[in-house]
Motif scaffolding. Structure first.
Motif, PDB file in Angstrom:
ATOM      1  N   VAL A   1       0.828  -1.210   0.000  1.00  0.00           N
ATOM      2  CA  VAL A   1       0.000   0.000   0.000  1.00  0.00           C
ATOM      3  C   VAL A   1       0.863   1.262   0.000  1.00  0.00           C
ATOM      4  O   VAL A   1       0.470   2.280  -0.584  1.00  0.00           O
ATOM      5  CB  VAL A   1      -0.999   0.021   1.191  1.00  0.00           C
ATOM      6  CG1 VAL A   1      -2.039  -1.074   1.045  1.00  0.00           C
ATOM      7  CG2 VAL A   1      -0.297  -0.063   2.522  1.00  0.00           C
ATOM      8  N   GLN A   2       2.055   1.217   0.608  1.00  0.00           N
ATOM      9  CA  GLN A   2       2.937   2.385   0.553  1.00  0.00           C
ATOM     10  C   GLN A   2       3.395   2.641  -0.875  1.00  0.00           C
ATOM     11  O   GLN A   2       3.487   3.802  -1.307  1.00  0.00           O
ATOM     12  CB  GLN A   2       4.149   2.187   1.458  1.00  0.00           C
ATOM     13  CG  GLN A   2       5.040   3.415   1.574  1.00  0.00           C
ATOM     14  CD  GLN A   2       4.319   4.601   2.191  1.00  0.00           C
ATOM     15  OE1 GLN A   2       3.745   4.496   3.269  1.00  0.00           O
ATOM     16  NE2 GLN A   2       4.331   5.743   1.500  1.00  0.00           N
ATOM     17  N   GLU A   3       3.656   1.579  -1.615  1.00  0.00           N
ATOM     18  CA  GLU A   3       4.025   1.743  -3.025  1.00  0.00           C
ATOM     19  C   GLU A   3       2.864   2.345  -3.815  1.00  0.00           C
ATOM     20  O   GLU A   3       3.072   3.175  -4.711  1.00  0.00           O
ATOM     21  CB  GLU A   3       4.450   0.403  -3.618  1.00  0.00           C
ATOM     22  CG  GLU A   3       5.783  -0.108  -3.070  1.00  0.00           C
ATOM     23  CD  GLU A   3       6.270  -1.347  -3.785  1.00  0.00           C
ATOM     24  OE1 GLU A   3       5.514  -1.911  -4.609  1.00  0.00           O
ATOM     25  OE2 GLU A   3       7.423  -1.759  -3.528  1.00  0.00           O
ATOM     26  N   LEU A   4       1.637   1.920  -3.491  1.00  0.00           N
ATOM     27  CA  LEU A   4       0.461   2.480  -4.159  1.00  0.00           C
ATOM     28  C   LEU A   4       0.280   3.952  -3.803  1.00  0.00           C
ATOM     29  O   LEU A   4      -0.063   4.771  -4.662  1.00  0.00           O
ATOM     30  CB  LEU A   4      -0.793   1.684  -3.784  1.00  0.00           C
ATOM     31  CG  LEU A   4      -0.849   0.245  -4.307  1.00  0.00           C
ATOM     32  CD1 LEU A   4      -2.038  -0.486  -3.703  1.00  0.00           C
ATOM     33  CD2 LEU A   4      -0.923   0.219  -5.825  1.00  0.00           C
ATOM     34  N   ILE A   5       0.523   4.307  -2.549  1.00  0.00           N
ATOM     35  CA  ILE A   5       0.444   5.715  -2.127  1.00  0.00           C
ATOM     36  C   ILE A   5       1.489   6.536  -2.868  1.00  0.00           C
ATOM     37  O   ILE A   5       1.204   7.607  -3.405  1.00  0.00           O
ATOM     38  CB  ILE A   5       0.637   5.836  -0.597  1.00  0.00           C
ATOM     39  CG1 ILE A   5      -0.544   5.223   0.150  1.00  0.00           C
ATOM     40  CG2 ILE A   5       0.822   7.301  -0.192  1.00  0.00           C
ATOM     41  CD1 ILE A   5      -0.300   5.044   1.635  1.00  0.00           C
ATOM     42  N   ASP A   6       2.712   6.027  -2.888  1.00  0.00           N
ATOM     43  CA  ASP A   6       3.807   6.752  -3.546  1.00  0.00           C
ATOM     44  C   ASP A   6       3.536   6.956  -5.033  1.00  0.00           C
ATOM     45  O   ASP A   6       3.937   7.966  -5.615  1.00  0.00           O
ATOM     46  CB  ASP A   6       5.128   5.996  -3.361  1.00  0.00           C
ATOM     47  CG  ASP A   6       5.597   5.964  -1.911  1.00  0.00           C
ATOM     48  OD1 ASP A   6       5.093   6.776  -1.110  1.00  0.00           O
ATOM     49  OD2 ASP A   6       6.453   5.120  -1.589  1.00  0.00           O
ATOM     50  N   GLY A   7       2.847   5.985  -5.640  1.00  0.00           N
ATOM     51  CA  GLY A   7       2.534   6.083  -7.057  1.00  0.00           C
ATOM     52  C   GLY A   7       1.270   6.855  -7.365  1.00  0.00           C
ATOM     53  O   GLY A   7       0.905   7.017  -8.537  1.00  0.00           O
ATOM     54  N   GLY A   8       0.604   7.344  -6.301  1.00  0.00           N
ATOM     55  CA  GLY A   8      -0.609   8.123  -6.496  1.00  0.00           C
ATOM     56  C   GLY A   8      -1.857   7.288  -6.719  1.00  0.00           C
ATOM     57  O   GLY A   8      -2.923   7.816  -7.060  1.00  0.00           O
ATOM     58  N   GLY A   9      -1.759   5.966  -6.523  1.00  0.00           N
ATOM     59  CA  GLY A   9      -2.902   5.088  -6.775  1.00  0.00           C
ATOM     60  C   GLY A   9      -3.973   5.150  -5.705  1.00  0.00           C
ATOM     61  O   GLY A   9      -5.167   4.996  -5.995  1.00  0.00           O
ATOM     62  N   ILE A  10      -3.566   5.366  -4.447  1.00  0.00           N
ATOM     63  CA  ILE A  10      -4.512   5.467  -3.338  1.00  0.00           C
ATOM     64  C   ILE A  10      -4.036   6.543  -2.376  1.00  0.00           C
ATOM     65  O   ILE A  10      -2.874   6.966  -2.411  1.00  0.00           O
ATOM     66  CB  ILE A  10      -4.678   4.128  -2.570  1.00  0.00           C
ATOM     67  CG1 ILE A  10      -3.337   3.691  -1.948  1.00  0.00           C
ATOM     68  CG2 ILE A  10      -5.241   3.037  -3.468  1.00  0.00           C
ATOM     69  CD1 ILE A  10      -3.460   2.488  -1.031  1.00  0.00           C
ATOM     70  N   SER A  11      -4.937   6.974  -1.511  1.00  0.00           N
ATOM     71  CA  SER A  11      -4.602   7.972  -0.491  1.00  0.00           C
ATOM     72  C   SER A  11      -4.214   7.280   0.808  1.00  0.00           C
ATOM     73  O   SER A  11      -4.438   6.073   0.978  1.00  0.00           O
ATOM     74  CB  SER A  11      -5.797   8.895  -0.245  1.00  0.00           C
ATOM     75  OG  SER A  11      -6.867   8.159   0.342  1.00  0.00           O
ATOM     76  N   GLU A  12      -3.645   8.041   1.745  1.00  0.00           N
ATOM     77  CA  GLU A  12      -3.325   7.507   3.077  1.00  0.00           C
ATOM     78  C   GLU A  12      -4.583   6.968   3.749  1.00  0.00           C
ATOM     79  O   GLU A  12      -4.554   5.922   4.404  1.00  0.00           O
ATOM     80  CB  GLU A  12      -2.693   8.599   3.943  1.00  0.00           C
ATOM     81  CG  GLU A  12      -1.317   9.066   3.487  1.00  0.00           C
ATOM     82  CD  GLU A  12      -0.200   8.227   4.071  1.00  0.00           C
ATOM     83  OE1 GLU A  12      -0.495   7.256   4.792  1.00  0.00           O
ATOM     84  OE2 GLU A  12       0.970   8.532   3.785  1.00  0.00           O
TER      85      GLU A  12
END
Length: 238
Positions: A136-147
C-alpha cells in the motif's frame, strides 16, 4: 527522558506475535511484528530483538557511529532469523518487521524494515520518521490510493521487505534531532494500520501521563477495528 510500553494480542488474535525491547542503558527502544508458520511469528520477533540487544551491548563502548552499530545489529538479527527458519520446517518462511531507535542525548537514530513505524510529535504536529515497506505504501507513492484509503485496503498487510526472509536485508536508517517536549512513538501496525496518524497525535497530546496515553491508543485501535496485535512504546523527551 520518560517512557512506557504496552503489548497485547488485541481482540481477535490468539497469540501475540509482536515483541518489544526497552533497554535504556543502551538507549534502545524497538518493536517487531512477527509473521509466518506455526508458532513462528513470535519466535522471529523475539529472536530478532534479542540478537539486536546482544549486538548493541557488545558495541556499547566502541567508538562506532550509531547508524553503523544499528545497521550491523539488525543484519545480525536478520541472519539469526533466516538461519532459524531454515533449521525447522515448521518455521520456514517466518520473518518479522523491525523498527528500532537508538536515543542518545538529543539525537535519535532510527532503523526500519517492514511496516512498523516511528512517529515524532512536536508542538502538536505529528511526523512519520520511517517509510513503510509495503504494497500500500508503493500504491500511495505512485498516487494510486490515499493515506486514508490505505487504512482499509484489502492488501494492506502485504510487505515488500521483512527481516529473516533472505540472507541479507536492506535496512533504512535515519537520523533526527529531538528536543525537550517531544514525544517519540514506536509501534506495530496494530495501531497505525487502523488509526489515522492525525488521531494518534491528538490522543498523545491529550495527557502528560504516558501510561494513560498508551492505553488510550490501544482502546482507540480496537475501536477502529484493529484485529491485530498492538504494541506501543511512547517516550517523552524532558
Amino acid at each position: 527522558m520518560r517512557w512506557t510500553q504496552i503489548t497485547e494480542c488485541g481482540p481477535v488474535r490468539r497469540r501475540n506475535e509482536d515483541w518489544l525491547s526497552v533497554c535504556p542503558n543502551l538507549g534502545l527502544f524497538a518493536v517487531a511484528d512477527g509473521m509466518g508458520g506455526h508458532q513462528a511469528g513470535d519466535v522471529a520477533s523475539r529472536l530478532a530483538l534479542e540478537v539486536l540487544e546482544h549486538c548493541l551491548g557488545k558495541l556499547q563502548y566502541k567508538k562506532m557511529p550509531s547508524r553503523d552499530r544499528l545497521a550491523w545489529g539488525i543484519q545480525q538479527a536478520n541472519e539469526a532469523v533466516y538461519l532459524a527458519a531454515r533449521e525447522d520446517m515448521q518455521r520456514r518462511g517466518m520473518g518479522t518487521t523491525i523498527t528500532a531507535c537508538l536515543v542518545e542525548d538529543y539525537k535519535v537514530t532510527v532503523a526500519n524494515v517492514g511496516d512498523s513505524r516511528a512517529l515524532l510529535l512536536r508542538e502538536g504536529q505529528i511526523n512519520k520518521l520511517t517509510v513503510d515497506h509495503s504494497l500500500v505504501q508503493e500504491l500511495i507513492d505512485g498516487g494510486g490510493i490515499s493515506e486514508k484509503e490505505a487504512l482499509r485496503h484489502p492488501q494492506r498487510n502485504v510487505l515488500t521487505r521483512a527481516l529473516g526472509i533472505d540472507p541479507r536485508v536492506d535496512v533504512d536508517i535515519y537520523e533526527y534531532g529531538i528536543a525537550k517536549g517531544d514525544r517519540l512513538l514506536i509501534c506495530t501496525d496494530g495501531l497505525t494500520g487502523f488509526v489515522p496518524e492525525q488521531r494518534i497525535g491528538e490522543l498523545v497530546m491529550l495527557s502528560p501521563n504516558l501510561h494513560e496515553t498508551v492505553y488510550l491508543l490501544q482502546k482507540e485501535a480496537i475501536a477502529f477495528g484493529s484485529n491485530d496485535n498492538i504494541t506501543i512504546i511512547l517516550l517523552a523527551v524532558d
